[in-house]
Motif scaffolding. Structure first.
Motif, PDB file in Angstrom:
ATOM      1  N   ASP A 269       7.586  17.058  -7.014  1.00 55.45           N
ATOM      2  CA  ASP A 269       8.618  16.021  -7.030  1.00 55.45           C
ATOM      3  C   ASP A 269       8.676  15.435  -8.442  1.00 55.45           C
ATOM      4  O   ASP A 269       7.655  15.083  -9.022  1.00 55.45           O
ATOM      5  CB  ASP A 269       8.255  14.934  -6.018  1.00 55.45           C
ATOM      6  N   LEU A 270       9.877  15.341  -8.994  1.00 58.03           N
ATOM      7  CA  LEU A 270      10.011  14.871 -10.362  1.00 58.03           C
ATOM      8  C   LEU A 270       9.698  13.385 -10.503  1.00 58.03           C
ATOM      9  O   LEU A 270       9.395  12.916 -11.588  1.00 58.03           O
ATOM     10  CB  LEU A 270      11.420  15.167 -10.881  1.00 58.03           C
ATOM     11  N   ARG A 271       9.780  12.619  -9.410  1.00 52.42           N
ATOM     12  CA  ARG A 271       9.528  11.177  -9.468  1.00 52.42           C
ATOM     13  C   ARG A 271       8.105  10.909  -9.002  1.00 52.42           C
ATOM     14  O   ARG A 271       7.748  11.156  -7.847  1.00 52.42           O
ATOM     15  CB  ARG A 271      10.529  10.427  -8.594  1.00 52.42           C
ATOM     16  N   LEU A 272       7.271  10.379  -9.902  1.00 54.60           N
ATOM     17  CA  LEU A 272       5.872  10.125  -9.572  1.00 54.60           C
ATOM     18  C   LEU A 272       5.716   8.827  -8.789  1.00 54.60           C
ATOM     19  O   LEU A 272       4.918   8.749  -7.857  1.00 54.60           O
ATOM     20  CB  LEU A 272       5.047  10.068 -10.854  1.00 54.60           C
ATOM     21  N   LEU A 273       6.472   7.800  -9.170  1.00 52.34           N
ATOM     22  CA  LEU A 273       6.420   6.517  -8.480  1.00 52.34           C
ATOM     23  C   LEU A 273       7.621   6.374  -7.554  1.00 52.34           C
ATOM     24  O   LEU A 273       8.751   6.630  -7.962  1.00 52.34           O
ATOM     25  CB  LEU A 273       6.428   5.366  -9.484  1.00 52.34           C
ATOM     26  N   THR A 274       7.382   5.956  -6.324  1.00 48.94           N
ATOM     27  CA  THR A 274       8.490   5.714  -5.408  1.00 48.94           C
ATOM     28  C   THR A 274       9.181   4.410  -5.787  1.00 48.94           C
ATOM     29  O   THR A 274       8.650   3.599  -6.554  1.00 48.94           O
ATOM     30  CB  THR A 274       7.987   5.607  -3.959  1.00 48.94           C
ATOM     31  N   ARG A 275      10.353   4.199  -5.229  1.00 50.14           N
ATOM     32  CA  ARG A 275      11.113   2.977  -5.537  1.00 50.14           C
ATOM     33  C   ARG A 275      10.397   1.719  -5.050  1.00 50.14           C
ATOM     34  O   ARG A 275      10.669   0.618  -5.519  1.00 50.14           O
ATOM     35  CB  ARG A 275      12.506   3.071  -4.904  1.00 50.14           C
ATOM     36  N   ASP A 276       9.503   1.881  -4.082  1.00 53.71           N
ATOM     37  CA  ASP A 276       8.792   0.728  -3.529  1.00 53.71           C
ATOM     38  C   ASP A 276       7.513   0.393  -4.300  1.00 53.71           C
ATOM     39  O   ASP A 276       6.891  -0.633  -4.041  1.00 53.71           O
ATOM     40  CB  ASP A 276       8.421   0.988  -2.062  1.00 53.71           C
ATOM     41  N   GLU A 277       7.126   1.261  -5.229  1.00 56.42           N
ATOM     42  CA  GLU A 277       5.894   1.019  -5.980  1.00 56.42           C
ATOM     43  C   GLU A 277       6.180   0.197  -7.233  1.00 56.42           C
ATOM     44  O   GLU A 277       7.274   0.246  -7.791  1.00 56.42           O
ATOM     45  CB  GLU A 277       5.247   2.350  -6.361  1.00 56.42           C
ATOM     46  N   PRO A 278       5.180  -0.551  -7.675  1.00 56.67           N
ATOM     47  CA  PRO A 278       5.359  -1.352  -8.892  1.00 56.67           C
ATOM     48  C   PRO A 278       5.465  -0.460 -10.125  1.00 56.67           C
ATOM     49  O   PRO A 278       5.030   0.696 -10.110  1.00 56.67           O
ATOM     50  CB  PRO A 278       4.097  -2.207  -8.936  1.00 56.67           C
ATOM     51  N   PRO A 279       6.038  -0.981 -11.212  1.00 58.56           N
ATOM     52  CA  PRO A 279       6.132  -0.210 -12.458  1.00 58.56           C
ATOM     53  C   PRO A 279       4.747   0.017 -13.054  1.00 58.56           C
ATOM     54  O   PRO A 279       3.761  -0.589 -12.607  1.00 58.56           O
ATOM     55  CB  PRO A 279       6.991  -1.111 -13.352  1.00 58.56           C
ATOM     56  N   PRO A 280       4.634   0.877 -14.058  1.00 56.74           N
ATOM     57  CA  PRO A 280       3.318   1.207 -14.622  1.00 56.74           C
ATOM     58  C   PRO A 280       2.741   0.150 -15.554  1.00 56.74           C
ATOM     59  O   PRO A 280       1.732   0.393 -16.201  1.00 56.74           O
ATOM     60  CB  PRO A 280       3.580   2.514 -15.370  1.00 56.74           C
ATOM     61  N   PHE A 281       3.340  -1.005 -15.615  1.00 62.13           N
ATOM     62  CA  PHE A 281       2.814  -2.082 -16.461  1.00 62.13           C
ATOM     63  C   PHE A 281       3.245  -3.425 -15.896  1.00 62.13           C
ATOM     64  O   PHE A 281       4.204  -3.527 -15.126  1.00 62.13           O
ATOM     65  CB  PHE A 281       3.320  -1.950 -17.900  1.00 62.13           C
ATOM     66  N   THR A 282       2.510  -4.448 -16.280  1.00 63.57           N
ATOM     67  CA  THR A 282       2.837  -5.831 -15.938  1.00 63.57           C
ATOM     68  C   THR A 282       2.905  -6.627 -17.237  1.00 63.57           C
ATOM     69  O   THR A 282       2.022  -6.484 -18.087  1.00 63.57           O
ATOM     70  CB  THR A 282       1.765  -6.448 -15.024  1.00 63.57           C
ATOM     71  N   VAL A 283       3.936  -7.436 -17.398  1.00 62.44           N
ATOM     72  CA  VAL A 283       4.060  -8.296 -18.578  1.00 62.44           C
ATOM     73  C   VAL A 283       3.837  -9.742 -18.146  1.00 62.44           C
ATOM     74  O   VAL A 283       4.435 -10.215 -17.174  1.00 62.44           O
ATOM     75  CB  VAL A 283       5.446  -8.153 -19.229  1.00 62.44           C
ATOM     76  N   LEU A 284       2.977 -10.423 -18.853  1.00 65.17           N
ATOM     77  CA  LEU A 284       2.695 -11.826 -18.582  1.00 65.17           C
ATOM     78  C   LEU A 284       3.142 -12.689 -19.758  1.00 65.17           C
ATOM     79  O   LEU A 284       2.997 -12.281 -20.912  1.00 65.17           O
ATOM     80  CB  LEU A 284       1.195 -12.045 -18.364  1.00 65.17           C
ATOM     81  N   ASN A 285       3.682 -13.863 -19.444  1.00 68.11           N
ATOM     82  CA  ASN A 285       3.972 -14.864 -20.472  1.00 68.11           C
ATOM     83  C   ASN A 285       4.764 -14.274 -21.639  1.00 68.11           C
ATOM     84  O   ASN A 285       4.418 -14.466 -22.806  1.00 68.11           O
ATOM     85  CB  ASN A 285       2.661 -15.474 -20.976  1.00 68.11           C
TER      86      ASN A 285
END
Length: 269
Positions: free
Chosen positions: A12-28
């Protein structure tokens, strides 16, 4: 073959499903400090498409999957210094954000003696998935945060926050903290002095070295841009509780505040 069904053996070309969080989190993101903090090994999360990489829950909770305590210190330090921070949201076992993608440790088939079945016999497409959908977006987020500071007239200092095990290969590590750096000593030297002046046992490029040619972040974001930077390692047993992480974040903030207002920190290297 029914419509929408993936052919047997296809990836499957998409590793993350639409329901999963992105590969990073940005704070502040709008933090005012002349600083960007990153945490490469903040999470032990494995994308659903990869299952558990063939490991049990206990193995995925170990240091081989993430830097224990580092994320909590990063969050608190970003708040104390009013600095933006970028944290990874995938395990280093899936692909290591702090390893060049052309070295074996990028997607390790074995880590600290533990075999990782889900990392063996990967196709070029499977390797490319992890690079393009996890590694690259995380580092693009780091770059955007740095570029945003520069666009606002600030050439920021960079802190890469990590943690290390109290014991490795049967040897106890004497240091509670470690400062890793390569050629630029603008932040490392005063940070070392500040930690040691407080009686904290601190390693200078040990137990790891900022001069490693396999590592990525320090060289790609710090050295390449000529920005003041340092990789801080904290021993996991001193930050694996909320109180410990809080205490260490406060100590680092206390040392870093005057450095972030000192013109010497931002002088040409």
């Amino acid at each position: 073959m029914p419509d929408g069904e993936t052919p047997r053996g296809a990836v499957d070309l998409r590793l993350l499903t639409r329901d999963e969080p992105p590969p990073f989190t940005v704070l502040n993101a709008s933090g005012a400090a002349p600083l960007v903090i990153t945490c490469d090994h903040a999470s032990n999360r494995v994308p659903e498409a990869l299952g558990d990489l063939g490991l049990n829950r206990a193995e995925l909770a170990r240091h081989i999957a993430w830097d224990i305590g580092a994320a909590e210190v990063t969050r608190r330090l970003a708040s104390l210094l009013d600095a933006p921070a970028v944290l990874s949201h995938f395990s280093r076992l899936v692909i290591d954000p702090n390893r060049r993608v052309d070295v074996p440790a990028s997607i390790p088939p074995i880590s600290d003696g533990t075999e990782v079945p889900g990392n063996r016999h990967l196709s070029d497409r499977e390797i490319r998935q992890r690079r393009e959908q996890l590694f690259a977006p995380y580092h693009a987020a780091c770059e955007r945060m740095i570029e945003a500071k520069i666009a606002g007239g600030i050439r920021p200092a960079l802190i890469f926050l990590h943690s290390f095990t109290p014991v490795f290969a049967g040897e106890e590590r004497w240091m509670e903290a470690a400062i890793l750096w390569d050629r630029d000593d603008r932040l490392p030297r005063p940070l070392l002095e500040g930690l040691r002046a407080r009686g904290i046992a601190t390693g200078d490029n040990e137990p790891y070295s900022g001069r490693s040619t396999e590592d990525y972040s320090l060289h790609a974001h710090g050295d390449a841009r000529g920005l003041p930077h340092v990789l801080i390692e904290l021993r996991q047993d001193v930050i694996d509780t909320k109180a410990g992480a809080e205490r260490w974040a406060e100590t680092l903030a206390e040392i870093l505040r005057p450095l972030l207002t000192d013109p010497a920190t931002f002088r040409s290297p």
